[in-house]
Design an enzyme around this catalytic site. Structure first.
Site, PDB file in Angstrom:
ATOM      1  N   ASP A   1      -2.616  -7.931  -5.142  1.00  0.00           N
ATOM      2  CA  ASP A   1      -2.992  -6.725  -4.432  1.00  0.00           C
ATOM      3  C   ASP A   1      -3.440  -5.630  -5.398  1.00  0.00           C
ATOM      4  O   ASP A   1      -2.991  -5.582  -6.543  1.00  0.00           O
ATOM      5  CB  ASP A   1      -1.752  -6.230  -3.658  1.00  0.00           C
ATOM      6  CG  ASP A   1      -2.127  -5.448  -2.426  1.00  0.00           C
ATOM      7  OD1 ASP A   1      -3.336  -5.284  -2.170  1.00  0.00           O
ATOM      8  OD2 ASP A   1      -1.212  -5.013  -1.705  1.00  0.00           O
TER       9      ASP A   1
ATOM     10  N   HIS B   1      -8.233  -1.199  -0.143  1.00  0.00           N
ATOM     11  CA  HIS B   1      -7.270  -2.282  -0.370  1.00  0.00           C
ATOM     12  C   HIS B   1      -8.088  -3.506  -0.739  1.00  0.00           C
ATOM     13  O   HIS B   1      -9.111  -3.766  -0.121  1.00  0.00           O
ATOM     14  CB  HIS B   1      -6.507  -2.657   0.900  1.00  0.00           C
ATOM     15  CG  HIS B   1      -5.894  -1.521   1.638  1.00  0.00           C
ATOM     16  ND1 HIS B   1      -4.535  -1.429   1.827  1.00  0.00           N
ATOM     17  CD2 HIS B   1      -6.424  -0.446   2.266  1.00  0.00           C
ATOM     18  CE1 HIS B   1      -4.272  -0.348   2.553  1.00  0.00           C
ATOM     19  NE2 HIS B   1      -5.399   0.257   2.834  1.00  0.00           N
TER      20      HIS B   1
ATOM     21  N   CYS C   1       0.799  -1.235   0.000  1.00  0.00           N
ATOM     22  CA  CYS C   1       0.000   0.000   0.000  1.00  0.00           C
ATOM     23  C   CYS C   1       0.830   1.284   0.000  1.00  0.00           C
ATOM     24  O   CYS C   1       0.545   2.190  -0.792  1.00  0.00           O
ATOM     25  CB  CYS C   1      -1.020   0.034   1.126  1.00  0.00           C
ATOM     26  SG  CYS C   1      -1.032  -1.358   2.229  1.00  0.00           S
TER      27      CYS C   1
ATOM     28  N   LYS D   1     -12.999  -4.186   7.417  1.00  0.00           N
ATOM     29  CA  LYS D   1     -12.779  -4.981   6.214  1.00  0.00           C
ATOM     30  C   LYS D   1     -13.851  -6.031   6.020  1.00  0.00           C
ATOM     31  O   LYS D   1     -14.614  -6.348   6.931  1.00  0.00           O
ATOM     32  CB  LYS D   1     -11.404  -5.636   6.250  1.00  0.00           C
ATOM     33  CG  LYS D   1     -11.123  -6.451   7.501  1.00  0.00           C
ATOM     34  CD  LYS D   1      -9.694  -6.995   7.500  1.00  0.00           C
ATOM     35  CE  LYS D   1      -9.454  -7.844   8.729  1.00  0.00           C
ATOM     36  NZ  LYS D   1      -8.198  -8.588   8.677  1.00  0.00           N
TER      37      LYS D   1
ATOM     38  N   HIS E   1      -4.888  -1.266  -5.028  1.00  0.00           N
ATOM     39  CA  HIS E   1      -5.399  -0.167  -4.208  1.00  0.00           C
ATOM     40  C   HIS E   1      -6.220   0.745  -5.076  1.00  0.00           C
ATOM     41  O   HIS E   1      -5.763   1.183  -6.128  1.00  0.00           O
ATOM     42  CB  HIS E   1      -4.239   0.548  -3.519  1.00  0.00           C
ATOM     43  CG  HIS E   1      -3.549  -0.356  -2.544  1.00  0.00           C
ATOM     44  ND1 HIS E   1      -2.453  -1.095  -2.878  1.00  0.00           N
ATOM     45  CD2 HIS E   1      -3.868  -0.709  -1.279  1.00  0.00           C
ATOM     46  CE1 HIS E   1      -2.104  -1.845  -1.846  1.00  0.00           C
ATOM     47  NE2 HIS E   1      -2.952  -1.636  -0.868  1.00  0.00           N
TER      48      HIS E   1
ATOM     49  N   ARG F   1       6.790 -11.068   5.683  1.00  0.00           N
ATOM     50  CA  ARG F   1       6.352 -10.730   7.035  1.00  0.00           C
ATOM     51  C   ARG F   1       6.932 -11.733   8.011  1.00  0.00           C
ATOM     52  O   ARG F   1       6.957 -12.934   7.734  1.00  0.00           O
ATOM     53  CB  ARG F   1       4.821 -10.749   7.127  1.00  0.00           C
ATOM     54  CG  ARG F   1       4.198  -9.699   6.259  1.00  0.00           C
ATOM     55  CD  ARG F   1       2.703  -9.708   6.315  1.00  0.00           C
ATOM     56  NE  ARG F   1       2.188  -8.704   5.393  1.00  0.00           N
ATOM     57  CZ  ARG F   1       0.898  -8.506   5.135  1.00  0.00           C
ATOM     58  NH1 ARG F   1      -0.014  -9.247   5.751  1.00  0.00           N
ATOM     59  NH2 ARG F   1       0.527  -7.579   4.287  1.00  0.00           N
TER      60      ARG F   1
ATOM     61  N   GLN G   1       0.791 -11.257  -2.956  1.00  0.00           N
ATOM     62  CA  GLN G   1      -0.608 -10.852  -2.915  1.00  0.00           C
ATOM     63  C   GLN G   1      -1.065 -10.428  -4.300  1.00  0.00           C
ATOM     64  O   GLN G   1      -0.302  -9.814  -5.036  1.00  0.00           O
ATOM     65  CB  GLN G   1      -0.769  -9.630  -1.991  1.00  0.00           C
ATOM     66  CG  GLN G   1      -0.408  -9.890  -0.555  1.00  0.00           C
ATOM     67  CD  GLN G   1      -0.494  -8.596   0.254  1.00  0.00           C
ATOM     68  OE1 GLN G   1       0.111  -7.595  -0.101  1.00  0.00           O
ATOM     69  NE2 GLN G   1      -1.246  -8.633   1.335  1.00  0.00           N
TER      70      GLN G   1
END
Length: 646
Positions: free
Chosen positions: A386, A519, A337, A473, A388, A366, A384
């Site tokens: 991912d 997200h 992000c 979320k 945004h 992580r 991910q």
RNA sequence: GCCAGUGUAGCUCAGUUGGCCAGAGCAGCUGAUUUGUAAUCAGCUGGUCGGGGGUUCGAAUCCCUCCACUGGCUCCA
């Protein structure tokens, strides 16, 4: 007399003080034998508890979720009795029913319990069950209850008591075991027949890792041995679907102690599968107006100081790497992000640019505690899918709904039907763990709820206290082979990062405005998604995903050149195929191919060469007769196009 | 990270009252076989018994420690 109303609306009269069991017996002996508890005015009661006023009643059996949980709750007490008998002086915390069975948390003192003790405890429980002791409910004053447990020296139950109000306290006794318990319970221990203690585990007292660790014993029971046996067979079958096992067998991925824990190595077949999922998502995203971006795997510490992640997770992350000369600090990228925020800022944005949807298959790292790691579902390095979305406040709901569509598109393309949608909101009391204004949170929570409603999602649960620290979320949860829930797709509203990065756009009014960020990751991570997919289809991937679609099996070397010809035609049609050119018998080749779960086998011998055909065999199904190669190719293409589920 | 358990060949597993060069099946390699819808035969290769330290005349086996894995707990940006 009092009026008792039954679920069908019928009303019958009974003497005051009649119990649910009395009432059941008045209807039929068979019913009385089957019932476990009763719902009285919507509250679950013991069958023996006297009813003194007009009431509505519903009998609960093994078929009712509440009947089962009462049965398992009573089973926890039975187990506690066996444990106390075997290890005198132990202390008990709580023993609730869970989704499939029950547990009891126990302070064993100096005793150590091992797997072999579980069998002994099972036997003891069976013995106690045979005694068919009734569960006896007793209302007790707080003072008497405290005295009882003080004498026993049980600080755990005293702790429980400290939070209970006088007049609301009950004891339950069966055989030699008495427990502080709200109830309700089944009539007697004799109903508990099929008994299996499944595992021993540690569990922190009150779920807080600063507290002492108690011993938790898990078990499951059934009203008869047959159901237990069926359940054990189910567990065995489920183990065969475990993605870690199948991943190894099908050579999809591996782990290496040398590379490090939680760092999956994708083998060629797995990488191919994963790449195909990525292509699928990329295509869907391009159609939905996403713009692909790419960002590096490390970033300066400053980025995460700005985003707030450093403050929140810095200490629990992989520690920064430093440049050798200047000593500048860089972190491995734990999320995409902040990078995307910087991309947003790279050029001035106008309201005409919004929604701006930046997508990246971003690999992140992580630090997960070692005990958390689990196959591909919980790893330290993962990718991910991912993206945004930078949107105007009034676009949040619509964009959110479009993302829900994308998630549902993924699930339906892969035949995931059994999922739940979890709305994660703030903790209702403790709001210190969240950043951002109450106003923004309320707005975000409202947008999610509305979007979910308007999309008509089913199986929705709301969890308070499960929100991310920056926003609420919506997560899509899917179960693995043995019923553990994993979060796959996630959609999160964020009013926080745009503030921290001071993101703006110029509105129609020529003034600066703050965009909202969404997200989202429909797969969640490629790693976890593949894991759940493997367990979902037991390694039999749909045609569009399977690493190898066709195995060509020549009956002998004599037909190799025809086989090569078939192979090249398949390849010309973008069909993934291999030849088994070993000098093995056809039975052996078929067996080996069946085990690798390749969906189509083409068997080639003299007949096929003469007829210019191929003999088709479907994995798991069998011989489908001979067809022309063109026919086979068309069928496969059709199956790929339709993403047919087998 | 915490509690409990496990760790022997690429895979699945034998092998402890401590004792001959640590075994089997499958996989792999070589050869024979040329095969019709779920395992052809023979030979061979392959192991620092998770790593390190200790006890002992002698350790896969006993002890300590570290690592990894499994089931939970805690955590999950």
């Amino acid at each position: 007399m009092m009026n008792i109303t039954f679920p069908d609306g019928a009303v019958r009269q009974y003497e005051q003080g009649s119990s649910a069991m009395d009432i059941a017996k008045s209807i039929s002996e068979g019913l009385a034998r089957r019932i476990l508890a009763a719902e009285v005015n919507g509250e679950i009661w013991d069958l023996s508890r006297p009813i003194n006023n007009d009431a509505s009643i519903k009998f609960l059996t093994w078929e009712d979720a509440n009947g089962k949980s009462t049965f398992w709750h009573s089973s926890a007490h039975l187990m506690a009795e066996a444990v106390e008998d075997t290890f005198p002086g132990v202390k008990f915390w709580v023993g609730p029913p869970v989704e499939k069975g029950f547990y009891y948390d126990i302070d064993l003192g100096d005793n150590v319990i091992t797997e072999t003790d579980l069998e002994k405890l099972e036997k003891k429980m069976a013995q106690l069950s045979k005694q068919n002791n009734p569960f006896v409910r007793k209302e007790i004053s707080k003072a008497d209850a405290i005295e009882y447990f003080e004498e026993k020296g049980d600080e755990y139950k005293l702790d429980l008591l400290s939070n209970l109000q006088d007049g609301n306290i009950t004891f339950y006794t069966q055989g030699n075991f008495t427990d502080l318990c709200r109830g309700p319970h089944i009539p007697s221990t004799g109903l508990i027949k099929g008994i299996k203690l499944t595992s021993i585990a540690g569990a922190y007292w009150k779920g807080d890792e600063k507290n002492k660790m108690l011993t938790r014993i898990y078990g499951v029971t059934f009203p008869n041995q047959k159901e237990l046996d069926e359940y054990l067979v189910f567990l065995e079958e489920a183990k065969k679907r475990d993605h870690r096992k199948i991943g190894k067998e099908l050579e999809l991925f591996t782990f290496s102690e040398k590379v490090g824990q939680g760092l999956p190595l994708w083998l060629p077949k797995g990488a191919m599968l994963r790449g195909r999922l990525q292509d699928f998502m990329q295509k869907a995203q391009l159609e939905a107006g996403y713009l692909p971006v790419v960002t590096p795997h490390i970033a300066s510490k400053n980025l995460y100081v700005t985003s707030g992640h450093y403050e929140k997770y810095g200490a629990d992350s992989f520690q920064p790497i430093k440049t050798p000369v200047e000593g500048e600090e860089f972190f491995l990228k734990p999320m995409n992000c902040p990078h995307h925020c910087e991309i947003y800022k790279a050029v001035p944005r106008s309201y005409k640019d919004l929604p701006l949807r930046l997508a990246e298959f971003g690999t992140v790292y992580r630090y997960e505690q070692s005990g958390e790691l689990h196959g591909l579902t919980r790893v330290r390095g993962f990718t991910q899918d991912d993206a945004h979305l930078f949107v105007m406040a009034e676009q949040v709901k619509d964009e959110f709904k479009k993302v829900i569509d994308l998630v549902l598109h993924v699930f339906s393309s892969l035949g995931f039907k059994d999922y739940t949608a979890q709305i994660s909101l703030r903790d209702q009391e403790d709001r210190t763990k969240y950043i951002g204004s109450d106003e923004n949170w309320d707005l975000a929570e409202k947008s999610i709820m509305e979007a979910v409603n308007e999309k008509g999602l089913e199986n929705v649960v709301i969890e308070y206290g499960e929100a991310a620290f920056y926003g609420p979320k919506l997560d899509f949860m899917v179960r693995d082979a043995i019923g553990r829930k994993w979060q796959l797709g996630t959609i999160q509203v964020d009013y926080n990062l745009p503030e921290r990065f001071d993101l703006t756009y110029i509105g129609e009014d020529n003034a600066k405005h703050r965009p909202v960020m969404i997200h989202r990751a429909p797969f969640g991570s490629l790693e976890r998604f593949v894991a759940v997919l493997i367990e979902h289809c037991a390694g039999k991937f749909p045609m569009w995903l399977v690493p190898v679609q066709v195995k060509i099996l020549p009956i002998s070397d004599k037909f190799l050149s025809y086989a090569e010809n078939v192979l090249s035609q398949l390849k010309n049609n973008d069909i993934r195929a291999e030849i088994d050119d070993r000098s093995e018998k056809i039975g052996k080749k078929i067996r080996d191919t069946e085990l690798t779960k390749i969906p189509i086998m083409l068997i080639i011998g003299e007949k096929e060469v003469n007829d210019e055909k191929v003999s088709v065999r479907r994995q798991g199904i069998g011989d489908e007769g001979s067809k022309t190669l063109a026919e086979v190719i068309e069928n496969i293409k059709e199956e790929v196009r339709n993403k047919t589920q087998i």
